[in-house]
Design a protein around this motif. Structure first.
Motif, PDB file in Angstrom:
ATOM      1  N   GLU A  73       0.871  -1.184   0.000  1.00 54.92           N
ATOM      2  CA  GLU A  73       0.000   0.000   0.000  1.00 54.92           C
ATOM      3  C   GLU A  73       0.898   1.220   0.000  1.00 54.92           C
ATOM      4  N   SER A  74       0.372   2.311  -0.546  1.00 57.65           N
ATOM      5  CA  SER A  74       1.090   3.585  -0.463  1.00 57.65           C
ATOM      6  C   SER A  74       0.071   4.709  -0.471  1.00 57.65           C
ATOM      7  N   ALA A  75       0.468   5.839   0.103  1.00 57.76           N
ATOM      8  CA  ALA A  75      -0.466   6.957   0.229  1.00 57.76           C
ATOM      9  C   ALA A  75       0.309   8.267   0.257  1.00 57.76           C
ATOM     10  N   THR A  76      -0.409   9.339  -0.060  1.00 50.10           N
ATOM     11  CA  THR A  76       0.194  10.663   0.098  1.00 50.10           C
ATOM     12  C   THR A  76      -0.410  11.286   1.337  1.00 50.10           C
ATOM     13  N   PHE A  77       0.460  11.692   2.251  1.00 52.43           N
ATOM     14  CA  PHE A  77       0.012  12.283   3.516  1.00 52.43           C
ATOM     15  C   PHE A  77       0.782  13.574   3.721  1.00 52.43           C
ATOM     16  N   SER A  78       0.023  14.674   3.939  1.00 50.75           N
ATOM     17  CA  SER A  78       0.638  15.974   4.191  1.00 50.75           C
ATOM     18  C   SER A  78       1.727  16.298   3.155  1.00 50.75           C
ATOM     19  N   GLY A 137       3.723  21.246  20.190  1.00 50.09           N
ATOM     20  CA  GLY A 137       4.708  21.048  21.261  1.00 50.09           C
ATOM     21  C   GLY A 137       5.920  20.250  20.806  1.00 50.09           C
ATOM     22  N   ARG A 138       5.725  19.288  19.904  1.00 49.57           N
ATOM     23  CA  ARG A 138       6.879  18.474  19.515  1.00 49.57           C
ATOM     24  C   ARG A 138       7.760  19.181  18.494  1.00 49.57           C
ATOM     25  N   GLY A 139       7.216  20.232  17.892  1.00 48.21           N
ATOM     26  CA  GLY A 139       8.050  21.130  17.081  1.00 48.21           C
ATOM     27  C   GLY A 139       8.682  20.515  15.842  1.00 48.21           C
ATOM     28  N   THR A 140       8.111  19.446  15.311  1.00 46.31           N
ATOM     29  CA  THR A 140       8.715  18.808  14.130  1.00 46.31           C
ATOM     30  C   THR A 140       8.142  19.368  12.833  1.00 46.31           C
ATOM     31  N   GLU A 141       7.019  20.089  12.945  1.00 46.91           N
ATOM     32  CA  GLU A 141       6.321  20.533  11.736  1.00 46.91           C
ATOM     33  C   GLU A 141       6.263  22.055  11.658  1.00 46.91           C
ATOM     34  N   LYS A 142       6.318  22.577  10.431  1.00 50.08           N
ATOM     35  CA  LYS A 142       6.054  24.004  10.227  1.00 50.08           C
ATOM     36  C   LYS A 142       4.540  24.187  10.336  1.00 50.08           C
ATOM     37  N   GLU A 143       4.095  25.451  10.403  1.00 51.99           N
ATOM     38  CA  GLU A 143       2.665  25.736  10.558  1.00 51.99           C
ATOM     39  C   GLU A 143       1.820  24.987   9.509  1.00 51.99           C
ATOM     40  N   GLU A 144       2.303  25.011   8.286  1.00 54.04           N
ATOM     41  CA  GLU A 144       1.580  24.350   7.193  1.00 54.04           C
ATOM     42  C   GLU A 144       1.402  22.842   7.481  1.00 54.04           C
ATOM     43  N   GLY A 145       2.463  22.253   7.991  1.00 55.71           N
ATOM     44  CA  GLY A 145       2.432  20.825   8.311  1.00 55.71           C
ATOM     45  C   GLY A 145       1.488  20.529   9.449  1.00 55.71           C
ATOM     46  N   VAL A 146       1.466  21.393  10.450  1.00 52.60           N
ATOM     47  CA  VAL A 146       0.567  21.200  11.590  1.00 52.60           C
ATOM     48  C   VAL A 146      -0.881  21.255  11.095  1.00 52.60           C
ATOM     49  N   LEU A 147      -1.176  22.242  10.253  1.00 56.95           N
ATOM     50  CA  LEU A 147      -2.561  22.394   9.775  1.00 56.95           C
ATOM     51  C   LEU A 147      -2.973  21.199   8.907  1.00 56.95           C
ATOM     52  N   ALA A 148      -2.057  20.733   8.061  1.00 54.00           N
ATOM     53  CA  ALA A 148      -2.374  19.571   7.209  1.00 54.00           C
ATOM     54  C   ALA A 148      -2.633  18.344   8.074  1.00 54.00           C
ATOM     55  N   ARG A 149      -1.841  18.168   9.117  1.00 53.76           N
ATOM     56  CA  ARG A 149      -1.998  17.006   9.987  1.00 53.76           C
ATOM     57  C   ARG A 149      -3.301  17.090  10.800  1.00 53.76           C
ATOM     58  N   LEU A 150      -3.677  18.314  11.178  1.00 50.60           N
ATOM     59  CA  LEU A 150      -4.937  18.457  11.925  1.00 50.60           C
ATOM     60  C   LEU A 150      -6.134  18.169  11.023  1.00 50.60           C
ATOM     61  N   GLU A 151      -6.028  18.620   9.789  1.00 53.01           N
ATOM     62  CA  GLU A 151      -7.122  18.366   8.848  1.00 53.01           C
ATOM     63  C   GLU A 151      -7.252  16.854   8.600  1.00 53.01           C
TER      64      GLU A 151
END
Ligand code: 5GP
Length: 189
Positions: A73-78, A137-151
């Motif tokens: 399997e493969s997928a596109t995530f963020s 808090g974990r600080g691994t993502e830029k704002e864009e990444g945080v928003l994509a992950r929340l969505e």
């Protein structure tokens, strides 16, 4: 101790604590469990080791290997590609260990169409607000990444709640309690 299956899928939104819980399980039972090392096109985070946390690959390489049928399997995530190769699972199964897959919900949907027949466990945060705090808090993502992950998390939690998708849903409110529940879900009596 017996496990309920030889293959487990551990899914749940990014930031829900899947990797932390799995790392604990591998540390406590190094001879029992093995990790299916996924491929990804995202950049390694500080401390991540190529071949151990992920196989970090270029997009064109991964696209070619997916086209060649090398992935279960493969997928596109963020914005990045992720996938489980046939070899990643075979490598663990060949050692006789129980194989643990850490994949997103697209991966869950795809694996359900295969004959792998794993047990499905979802690790979820107590709320989206707490997930947001953890991701920031974990600080691994830029704002864009945080928003994509929340969505993605919003969609993933909706899917996870549908009856029959997961054998077990564990709310990771307290790490100790979540780890105990995970072990209960994995080991049969
Ligand atoms: P992260 O970038 O935080 O390591 O992972 C992002 C998301 O991709 C997580 O939800 C993780 O479970 C998922 N993921 C990791 N490996 C795979 C994979 O091989 N396939 C799929 N479908 N998702 C994956």
């Amino acid at each position: 101790m017996q496990t309920a299956s030889k293959i487990f899928v551990i899914a749940g939104p990014s930031g829900s604590g899947k990797s932390t819980l799995l790392k604990r399980l591998f540390a406590e039972y190094p001879d029992t469990f093995g990790f299916s090392v996924s491929h990804t096109t995202r950049a390694p985070r500080a401390g991540e080791v190529n071949g151990k946390d992920y196989h970090f690959v270029a997009k064109d390489v991964m696209e070619r290997e997916v086209a060649d049928g090398k992935f279960i399997e493969s997928a596109t995530f963020s914005g990045n590609m992720y996938g489980t190769s046939v070899k990643a699972v075979e490598d663990v199964v060949e050692t006789g260990k129980v194989c643990m897959l850490d994949i997103d919900m697209q991966g869950v949907q795809a694996v359900k169409k295969t004959n792998l027949n794993p047990r499905y466990i979802c690790i979820r945060p107590p709320s989206l607000e707490i997930l947001e705090q953890r991701l920031r808090g974990r600080g691994t993502e830029k704002e864009e990444g945080v928003l994509a992950r929340l969505e993605a998390a919003t969609r993933e939690l909706e899917y996870a709640e549908q009856p029959g998708v997961f054998d077990r849903i564990i709310v990771n409110d307290d790490l100790e309690a979540a780890y105990k529940s995970l072990k209960e879900a994995i080991f049969t009596q």
